[in-house]
Design a protein around this motif. Sequence first.
Motif, PDB file in Angstrom:
ATOM      1  N   ASN A 169      18.680 -24.504   9.385  1.00 21.23           N
ATOM      2  CA  ASN A 169      18.371 -25.346  10.534  1.00 21.23           C
ATOM      3  C   ASN A 169      16.863 -25.403  10.739  1.00 21.23           C
ATOM      4  N   LEU A 170      16.283 -26.569  10.486  1.00 24.11           N
ATOM      5  CA  LEU A 170      14.845 -26.775  10.651  1.00 24.11           C
ATOM      6  C   LEU A 170      14.527 -27.529  11.941  1.00 24.11           C
ATOM      7  N   GLY A 171      15.496 -27.618  12.816  1.00 24.82           N
ATOM      8  CA  GLY A 171      15.275 -28.326  14.072  1.00 24.82           C
ATOM      9  C   GLY A 171      14.478 -27.512  15.071  1.00 24.82           C
ATOM     10  N   LEU A 172      14.247 -28.103  16.226  1.00 24.35           N
ATOM     11  CA  LEU A 172      13.461 -27.448  17.270  1.00 24.35           C
ATOM     12  C   LEU A 172      14.291 -26.384  17.967  1.00 24.35           C
ATOM     13  N   SER A 173      13.626 -25.317  18.363  1.00 25.56           N
ATOM     14  CA  SER A 173      14.303 -24.302  19.161  1.00 25.56           C
ATOM     15  C   SER A 173      14.573 -24.850  20.559  1.00 25.56           C
ATOM     16  N   ASP A 174      15.536 -24.239  21.218  1.00 23.36           N
ATOM     17  CA  ASP A 174      15.859 -24.687  22.578  1.00 23.36           C
ATOM     18  C   ASP A 174      14.660 -24.527  23.503  1.00 23.36           C
ATOM     19  N   GLY A 175      13.931 -23.438  23.306  1.00 27.47           N
ATOM     20  CA  GLY A 175      12.774 -23.200  24.158  1.00 27.47           C
ATOM     21  C   GLY A 175      11.687 -24.242  23.974  1.00 27.47           C
ATOM     22  N   TYR A 176      11.417 -24.612  22.721  1.00 25.35           N
ATOM     23  CA  TYR A 176      10.384 -25.608  22.451  1.00 25.35           C
ATOM     24  C   TYR A 176      10.799 -26.962  23.008  1.00 25.35           C
ATOM     25  N   ARG A 177      12.047 -27.309  22.826  1.00 22.53           N
ATOM     26  CA  ARG A 177      12.523 -28.593  23.347  1.00 22.53           C
ATOM     27  C   ARG A 177      12.429 -28.629  24.870  1.00 22.53           C
ATOM     28  N   ALA A 178      12.783 -27.510  25.513  1.00 22.38           N
ATOM     29  CA  ALA A 178      12.684 -27.449  26.974  1.00 22.38           C
ATOM     30  C   ALA A 178      11.237 -27.626  27.424  1.00 22.38           C
ATOM     31  N   SER A 179      10.295 -27.082  26.656  1.00 26.46           N
ATOM     32  CA  SER A 179       8.881 -27.212  27.023  1.00 26.46           C
ATOM     33  C   SER A 179       8.385 -28.638  26.872  1.00 26.46           C
ATOM     34  N   LEU A 180       8.846 -29.335  25.840  1.00 23.87           N
ATOM     35  CA  LEU A 180       8.448 -30.728  25.677  1.00 23.87           C
ATOM     36  C   LEU A 180       9.032 -31.601  26.782  1.00 23.87           C
ATOM     37  N   GLU A 181      10.248 -31.296  27.198  1.00 19.92           N
ATOM     38  CA  GLU A 181      10.818 -32.024  28.332  1.00 19.92           C
ATOM     39  C   GLU A 181      10.074 -31.695  29.621  1.00 19.92           C
ATOM     40  N   TRP A 182       9.637 -30.447  29.755  1.00 21.38           N
ATOM     41  CA  TRP A 182       8.826 -30.082  30.919  1.00 21.38           C
ATOM     42  C   TRP A 182       7.517 -30.865  30.909  1.00 21.38           C
TER      43      TRP A 182
END
Length: 749
Positions: A488-501
């Motif tokens: 899995n080379l996708g984004l981590s949940d934490g990184y995705r949450a930060s981009l949404e923030w």
Amino acid sequence: MRERLTAPGHAWLLVAIVGVAFLARTVFLASAVLGGAAVNYQDSDAWYHMRLIENLARHFPYRAGVDPYLSADAPVVAVPLLFDLAVGGLAWVIGLGAPSTRTVELVGALVPPILGALTVVPVFLIGERVFDRRTGLLAAGLLAIMPGQFLARSVLGFTDHHVAEAFLTALTVLACLSALGAETPRRRLVGAALTGVALSTYLMAWSGGALLVFVLCAWGATQYVLDDVHGVRDDRVLPVLLPALAIALVVLLGLQDRSLWRFAIQVTSVVAGLVFVAAMAAGRRGLRALSAPRGALLACAVVIAVGGTLLFTVVARDLTARILTDLERFRPGRTGFTVSEVRPLLLMTGSLSFAVPVGLFGPAFYVGLPALGWLAWRAARTARPALVLVVVWSALMYVATLGQNRFGYYLNLDLALLTGWACGAALAWGWAPPAAARSRAVARRSRDRAGALPEHGGLLRRIAAVAAVVGLVFVPSALVARPMAATNLGLSDGYRASLEWLRRNTPEPFPDPDYYYARYRPGQTLAPSYTVMSWWDYGYEIVRLGRRVPIANPTQAGADVAARFFTATDEAEAAAILDEHRARYVVAHGEVPILPRGGLVQGKFETLAAWAGKDINRYWETFLTKDAKGALGPLVLFHPEYYRTLAVRLYVYGGAAEIPHDTTYVVAYAERRLPDGTQGKEALESRRFKTYEGAVAYLDRVGRTGRTIVGLDPQQTPVPLEPLTRFRLLHESPGAPPAVRIFEYSGPR
């Protein structure tokens, strides 16, 4: 005539292979890619393709040629049109002209594995036409499960144009083979036209499509020379390549975006191909009229190629310089080596390794080499156009992949064909006993009309052949491919949450929030009110999910700027860079500093130094030190400059002050000549001090020659760090350690 796929059993077998290829590219990643509220794409470029596809689906069939979110200067989009148009158009049709975001995302995620699975069909047909049906099926089956760049770029969620390149390459070669095998001039012309159409779509899908034009022209030159040596009177090149290249030129001039990066190189390659083929045909006729000896056309080809190249360099100096700059990618410099896909295949790990191809492609890489050599010998003896084309194509893809490993997704097709042929030869050996054994088998059958089991020798040969094919090729290939298909080379949940923030809690860079979905026209785009500083690897995610404008992005635009910022050790110097580029926020990524990760200490900091043009030894060095048995081994020690960089002060320390406690070391060292002839440093002794001041006082007392202050842990500074006064920590990703920390820059004082 060679048999075609007419038996229902073989047709269903091919359908099953296509199904296996699709499942191999989807089942292992389905939950990771599709399990969340939104699709988690598997590559940085995929996020930007989806940005373009999402915009296109709202304005179908118009795709943006410029993008104000890409950087402050709204540069031209460097990606060709066709892949995004196809994916966006499919989503538009499925959504009945108004597809939902979820529909667009799902279509974007599913197209790569669908194209990857469908590619086995033209590969089967190529193998069947050039060799036989068995080879075609073996090649298709191997490609379905083979590891390598093709698999990695065709998994679920890897929404990039590379899989389309491979698919269209196979179609172009197949169409060319159809033209070469045509029995009438009319059918040959139709095949040549289809070759031109397939080649055109390939060029519309990738800006570097001159590669396939070169392959076709290299085949044409080789075929002309071999036909001349063998005394073949018919011209088997011009009737195929001339119409194909002419159609490609018309399509490029009529449909390709002229502002596209490499547009001029694409057109030049096709025109040069037309001129070269026509010149070779004329030279062939002229030499024949002069009754020149066989083989003279080789010298003529060299004269045409060298003379044409020299003339072009004189007439088009600027374009020549651009082409040479493009070719320099095959000799990556210091910054080139920081991009993993640009590294030569055998140097992917940073040092020469002949084991890398096995780890990437499985056994097919080294099985294909002797197969290619044998087939090249056969091609030289027979001058059969279909075989010559496959040999030239395969040889050039080997060379291209050795130069840059990224071309492995082309080489995978050739490896499947070459290894499929080798496997077919092994099976043919097992099922075709020697003449003596065959005569004995005939005698036995005459004694027993009901038939009999083959003699033990024949049975053993068949078992050995099947065991070799399955045990030495297919099973090892599947074992290597399994983790590759599941990574899995996708984004981590934490990184995705930060981009949404970032998207929800920072001001819009443009007056209208819906400007993200606007239709952009060259010369009419707005300039952002501010930009975001981040390392270039992460620019596309910031555009797609954060909807903000990064200073640097994966085209490497702005990479030098970001590198100078993150390697700066003075806050005023870093602030000047942000002021120059109107940056208001800084995203500090956890993958950039050197930190413990999975039992190793690693990060991307070395790439920062390379792009900033700074010596990495300013930040850390590998010393030699003796273990308990007196053997020398490596020890990485970090210099104070490393801890003072903005990359470390922002992410590791959050911009706050830090005072070392029992983490300051003074190492005494001596210069040594290493076994490879270079100079190195051997650590003779080390002292730990409770305070930095104590270490400085010690050096003042004993002298600094042959001694230096270092840190052993990249997270524990040996020197005091002052607080950063212009950067305020606003957010950090949930989880430990945080994927990113986001800072607000207060601006010039």
